[in-house]
Design an enzyme around this catalytic site. Structure first.
Site, PDB file in Angstrom:
ATOM      1  N   LYS A   1       0.838  -1.199   0.000  1.00 52.26           N
ATOM      2  CA  LYS A   1       0.000   0.000   0.000  1.00 52.26           C
ATOM      3  C   LYS A   1       0.880   1.259   0.000  1.00 52.26           C
ATOM      4  O   LYS A   1       2.089   1.175   0.242  1.00 52.26           O
ATOM      5  CB  LYS A   1      -0.919  -0.039   1.225  1.00 52.26           C
ATOM      6  CG  LYS A   1      -1.854  -1.259   1.271  1.00 52.26           C
ATOM      7  CD  LYS A   1      -2.792  -1.156   2.468  1.00 52.26           C
ATOM      8  CE  LYS A   1      -3.537  -2.443   2.721  1.00 52.26           C
ATOM      9  NZ  LYS A   1      -4.465  -2.304   3.877  1.00 52.26           N
TER      10      LYS A   1
ATOM     11  N   TYR B   1     -12.201  -2.625  -2.629  1.00 51.13           N
ATOM     12  CA  TYR B   1     -12.655  -2.702  -1.237  1.00 51.13           C
ATOM     13  C   TYR B   1     -14.178  -2.714  -1.113  1.00 51.13           C
ATOM     14  O   TYR B   1     -14.709  -2.308  -0.078  1.00 51.13           O
ATOM     15  CB  TYR B   1     -12.069  -1.548  -0.427  1.00 51.13           C
ATOM     16  CG  TYR B   1     -10.626  -1.779   0.009  1.00 51.13           C
ATOM     17  CD1 TYR B   1     -10.276  -2.915   0.747  1.00 51.13           C
ATOM     18  CD2 TYR B   1      -9.618  -0.865  -0.289  1.00 51.13           C
ATOM     19  CE1 TYR B   1      -8.978  -3.144   1.155  1.00 51.13           C
ATOM     20  CE2 TYR B   1      -8.303  -1.089   0.117  1.00 51.13           C
ATOM     21  CZ  TYR B   1      -7.993  -2.226   0.850  1.00 51.13           C
ATOM     22  OH  TYR B   1      -6.701  -2.444   1.265  1.00 51.13           O
TER      23      TYR B   1
ATOM     24  N   ASN C   1      -1.467  -0.336   7.450  1.00 49.05           N
ATOM     25  CA  ASN C   1      -0.891  -1.643   7.785  1.00 49.05           C
ATOM     26  C   ASN C   1      -0.107  -2.257   6.627  1.00 49.05           C
ATOM     27  O   ASN C   1       0.092  -3.456   6.564  1.00 49.05           O
ATOM     28  CB  ASN C   1      -1.972  -2.580   8.334  1.00 49.05           C
ATOM     29  CG  ASN C   1      -3.073  -2.842   7.334  1.00 49.05           C
ATOM     30  OD1 ASN C   1      -3.008  -2.371   6.188  1.00 49.05           O
ATOM     31  ND2 ASN C   1      -4.069  -3.595   7.727  1.00 49.05           N
TER      32      ASN C   1
ATOM     33  N   HIS D   1      -1.717  -5.574   1.555  1.00 49.52           N
ATOM     34  CA  HIS D   1      -2.987  -6.281   1.381  1.00 49.52           C
ATOM     35  C   HIS D   1      -2.679  -7.658   0.809  1.00 49.52           C
ATOM     36  O   HIS D   1      -1.775  -7.801  -0.017  1.00 49.52           O
ATOM     37  CB  HIS D   1      -3.886  -5.529   0.399  1.00 49.52           C
ATOM     38  CG  HIS D   1      -5.042  -6.359  -0.105  1.00 49.52           C
ATOM     39  ND1 HIS D   1      -6.209  -6.495   0.610  1.00 49.52           N
ATOM     40  CD2 HIS D   1      -5.168  -7.150  -1.206  1.00 49.52           C
ATOM     41  CE1 HIS D   1      -7.010  -7.328  -0.058  1.00 49.52           C
ATOM     42  NE2 HIS D   1      -6.401  -7.729  -1.155  1.00 49.52           N
TER      43      HIS D   1
ATOM     44  N   GLU E   1     -10.060 -10.070  -7.311  1.00 50.34           N
ATOM     45  CA  GLU E   1      -9.095  -8.966  -7.220  1.00 50.34           C
ATOM     46  C   GLU E   1      -8.079  -8.996  -8.375  1.00 50.34           C
ATOM     47  O   GLU E   1      -7.709  -7.946  -8.894  1.00 50.34           O
ATOM     48  CB  GLU E   1      -8.376  -9.030  -5.866  1.00 50.34           C
ATOM     49  CG  GLU E   1      -9.333  -8.719  -4.711  1.00 50.34           C
ATOM     50  CD  GLU E   1      -8.748  -9.028  -3.336  1.00 50.34           C
ATOM     51  OE1 GLU E   1      -7.562  -9.418  -3.253  1.00 50.34           O
ATOM     52  OE2 GLU E   1      -9.495  -8.886  -2.349  1.00 50.34           O
TER      53      GLU E   1
END
Ligand code: IDP
Length: 136
Positions: free
Chosen positions: A10, A50, A114, A117, A128
């Site tokens: 990310k 998402y 975080n 993914h 995805e």
């Protein structure tokens, strides 16, 4: 039982210079890179990725964060790749859930930021990968 999974480093992971660290851990685990691209994602793609979180309190912040800078999208493949990468990543909350030795546990502090993914199931991975790498 070879699988494919969609991994994102990310924008926080990219800006902190952790792309090499993440790729290194993927490779050392024995997984392979099937596709990889540095990319800045638009809002529509982020919302599609998402979609399951649409309506949650953190959804808009998450979309803003994920579109806020370049990220690295990777298709990772290998034996049990989906759960193998989830194990490398650690739990969603880098402090309360991810343990030391995992990517989030070693480098993260906040739930939103975080770092990575990873798809959570075969169905999610297929969905995805179609979003990020439609030609694969
Ligand atoms: P996962 O990434 O470990 O699969 P999900 O529950 O699918 O976790 O959540 C997707 C992403 O949304 C998380 O990685 C994190 O960046 C963000 N997120 C999840 N829960 C929260 C929250 O309570 N506050 C802020 N961001 C969150």
């Amino acid at each position: 039982m070879s699988e494919r999974t969609l991994v994102l480093v990310k924008p926080d992971g990219v800006s902190r210079g952790l792309v090499g660290e993440v790729i290194s851990r993927i490779e050392r685990k024995g997984l392979r890179l099937a596709a990889l691209e540095l990319r800045t994602v638009d809002e529509a793609t982020a919302k599609q990725h998402y979609a399951e979180h649409d309506g949650k309190s953190f959804f808009n912040d998450l979309v803003e964060f994920i579109t806020g800078g370049p990220l690295v999208a990777i298709v990772v493949e290998g034996t049990r790749a989906i759960s193998a990468f989830r194990q490398l990543a650690g739990g969603t909350d880098p402090v309360e859930k991810a343990t030391p030795g995992t990517i989030r546990g070693d480098f993260g502090l906040e739930v939103q930021f975080n770092l990575v993914h990873g798809s959570d199931s075969v169905e999610s991975a297929e969905r995805e990968i179609k979003i990020w790498f439609p030609a694969l």
